[in-house]
Scaffold this motif. Structure first.
Motif, PDB file in Angstrom:
ATOM      1  N   UNK A 214       0.869  -1.182   0.000  1.00 13.55           N
ATOM      2  CA  UNK A 214       0.000   0.000   0.000  1.00 13.55           C
ATOM      3  C   UNK A 214       0.905   1.231   0.000  1.00 13.55           C
ATOM      4  N   UNK A 215       0.741   2.077  -1.007  1.00 14.83           N
ATOM      5  CA  UNK A 215       1.692   3.154  -1.272  1.00 14.83           C
ATOM      6  C   UNK A 215       1.241   4.460  -0.617  1.00 14.83           C
ATOM      7  N   UNK A 216       2.184   5.135   0.054  1.00 11.39           N
ATOM      8  CA  UNK A 216       1.899   6.431   0.675  1.00 11.39           C
ATOM      9  C   UNK A 216       3.031   7.398   0.343  1.00 11.39           C
ATOM     10  N   UNK A 217       2.703   8.509  -0.295  1.00  8.43           N
ATOM     11  CA  UNK A 217       3.693   9.535  -0.599  1.00  8.43           C
ATOM     12  C   UNK A 217       4.169  10.177   0.697  1.00  8.43           C
ATOM     13  N   UNK A 218       5.487  10.282   0.867  1.00  9.01           N
ATOM     14  CA  UNK A 218       6.049  10.807   2.114  1.00  9.01           C
ATOM     15  C   UNK A 218       6.550  12.235   1.960  1.00  9.01           C
ATOM     16  N   UNK A 219       6.057  12.948   0.949  1.00  4.58           N
ATOM     17  CA  UNK A 219       6.462  14.331   0.709  1.00  4.58           C
ATOM     18  C   UNK A 219       5.229  15.199   0.556  1.00  4.58           C
ATOM     19  N   UNK A 220       5.336  16.448   0.976  1.00  4.01           N
ATOM     20  CA  UNK A 220       4.241  17.403   0.809  1.00  4.01           C
ATOM     21  C   UNK A 220       4.647  18.533  -0.131  1.00  4.01           C
ATOM     22  N   UNK A 221       5.735  18.350  -0.861  1.00  2.00           N
ATOM     23  CA  UNK A 221       6.270  19.416  -1.711  1.00  2.00           C
ATOM     24  C   UNK A 221       5.771  19.368  -3.145  1.00  2.00           C
ATOM     25  N   UNK A 222       4.905  18.410  -3.474  1.00  2.04           N
ATOM     26  CA  UNK A 222       4.522  18.232  -4.868  1.00  2.04           C
ATOM     27  C   UNK A 222       3.011  18.045  -4.987  1.00  2.04           C
ATOM     28  N   UNK A 223       2.506  18.179  -6.208  1.00  5.52           N
ATOM     29  CA  UNK A 223       1.066  18.096  -6.471  1.00  5.52           C
ATOM     30  C   UNK A 223       0.615  16.640  -6.358  1.00  5.52           C
ATOM     31  N   UNK A 224      -0.064  16.329  -5.262  1.00  4.98           N
ATOM     32  CA  UNK A 224      -0.477  14.949  -5.012  1.00  4.98           C
ATOM     33  C   UNK A 224      -1.531  14.483  -6.011  1.00  4.98           C
ATOM     34  N   UNK A 225      -2.374  15.413  -6.510  1.00  4.67           N
ATOM     35  CA  UNK A 225      -3.411  15.021  -7.463  1.00  4.67           C
ATOM     36  C   UNK A 225      -2.795  14.478  -8.752  1.00  4.67           C
TER      37      UNK A 225
END
Length: 371
Positions: A214-225
């Protein structure tokens, strides 16, 4: 947390600055071959892996992890001292690799500190920047709502290759659930009007599923959409972390910690389980509808990996507005934002309404003929 600011001097790891034996140039990772390649004379060299080194990222026990907190250093910076030329460059505190702007040396900093977790694996780039550019051109041509003038004029700026931090989670799940399923039937009233009625029934049961990566992005610096649209990644096809794999690319350290990442993963896992349970109910009861599904899930044998995944990032300009897009550096999948042609949207909506009206008329006609 350690204070990280522009006074903090971080030295690059000497062993990552692989010099070309033919011309002395600094070698980069080559997505086409998976080797190190000299950009000056095209000499290539295989990345050596020792027998005792793991080939893939290991699954680690979630509850045994020591460092689980977030590491959101925001806009804080660090000064990196290049071992090749001695120049100092300032980078975002979360970066773990870059290219020296003075001598072109690959700068791969220590990816592990006293209060963070080191990457366990890397999914190397397989798509080059030239291939990413071609994939973008094909992608934007298929954007129906994008104005033709934008398609013809869209030329991406220079691609930036970046490794973004992701957590993956494995877990055994056991869910108990209850919900409603409905079965439709048509009824014709005295005036000849057709009504669809639904008979609702209660159901309950249990459901088991193994969740893998189960994948979770660990950064808040980029466009998650945009990033979500690039999924899935083939995370099973990863390599145990070696700094050579990120040579010549930017790499980012995680800002979302392991504990909060698991909370995020549970939200997406719950949605996935709810969807699968709804499908199960619908199949078992040959139902037309499922609603009000509630579940209680227990998790066991939770493991995690900390991976660096490859992304190409670029943008183009249209009518003085910048539109960003990204390319999955492993699969070549493209996602991004484009301008929208309002006339095309209106024409499409009218067309859909017309099709629905025709199908509804044919449905009524077939019902009248049947009765």
């Amino acid at each position: 947390m350690d204070d990280i600011n522009d006074k903090n001097i971080v030295e690059t790891n000497e062993e990552t600055d692989k010099k070309c034996p033919q011309c002395g140039g600094v070698m980069d990772f080559n997505p086409a071959t998976g080797n190190l390649k000299c950009p000056y004379c095209d000499y290539e060299e295989i990345i050596q892996i020792q027998k005792e080194e793991p080939k893939k990222a290991e699954e680690l026990d979630f509850y045994a992890a020591e460092h689980t907190a977030n590491k959101n250093w925001g806009t804080e910076t660090k000064t990196v001292l290049c071992n090749a030329c001695g120049a100092q460059s300032i980078y975002d505190a979360l970066q773990t690799s870059a290219v020296c702007p003075f001598c072109g040396s690959n700068q791969v900093m220590d990816a592990n500190s006293q209060d963070t977790i080191a990457p366990g694996g890397v999914v190397p780039f397989r798509i080059s920047d030239k291939e990413a550019s071609e994939l973008f051109k094909k992608w934007i041509k298929r954007r129906w709502f994008c104005p033709k003038l934008a398609k013809d004029s869209a030329k991406p700026k220079r691609f930036n290759g970046i490794y973004l931090p992701y957590w993956t989670f494995d877990a055994d799940t056991y869910s108990s659930y209850h919900g409603d399923y409905g079965i439709d039937h048509k009824r014709k009233d005295r005036e000849g009007n057709i009504h669809i009625e639904t008979d609702w029934h209660r159901t309950s049961g249990s459901y088991r599923e193994f969740i893998n990566d189960e994948l979770v992005l660990a950064s808040s610096n980029h466009d998650m959409s945009i990033l979500h649209k690039l999924e899935p990644f083939d995370t099973e096809n990863n390599k145990a972390y070696k700094p050579e794999y990120i040579a010549g690319f930017v790499a980012e350290r995680y800002s979302l910690g392991l504990k909060d990442a698991w909370n995020t993963a549970m939200i997406s896992i719950r949605a996935k389980l709810k969807h699968h349970i709804s499908d199960k109910i619908q199949r078992e009861h040959h139902a037309d509808h499922v609603r009000n599904v509630n579940l209680r899930t227990d998790y066991s044998d939770i493991t995690y990996k900390y991976l660096l995944l490859p992304i190409w990032i670029s943008n183009f300009k249209y009518n003085d507005k910048v539109y960003q897009f990204m390319v999955n550096g492993q699969t070549g999948k493209v996602a991004g934002k484009t301008p929208v042609s309002i006339p095309k949207v209106v024409i499409t909506v009218i067309g859909i309404i017309a099709i629905i009206a025709i199908l509804y008329y044919l449905d009524i006609l077939n019902f009248d003929m049947f009765y």
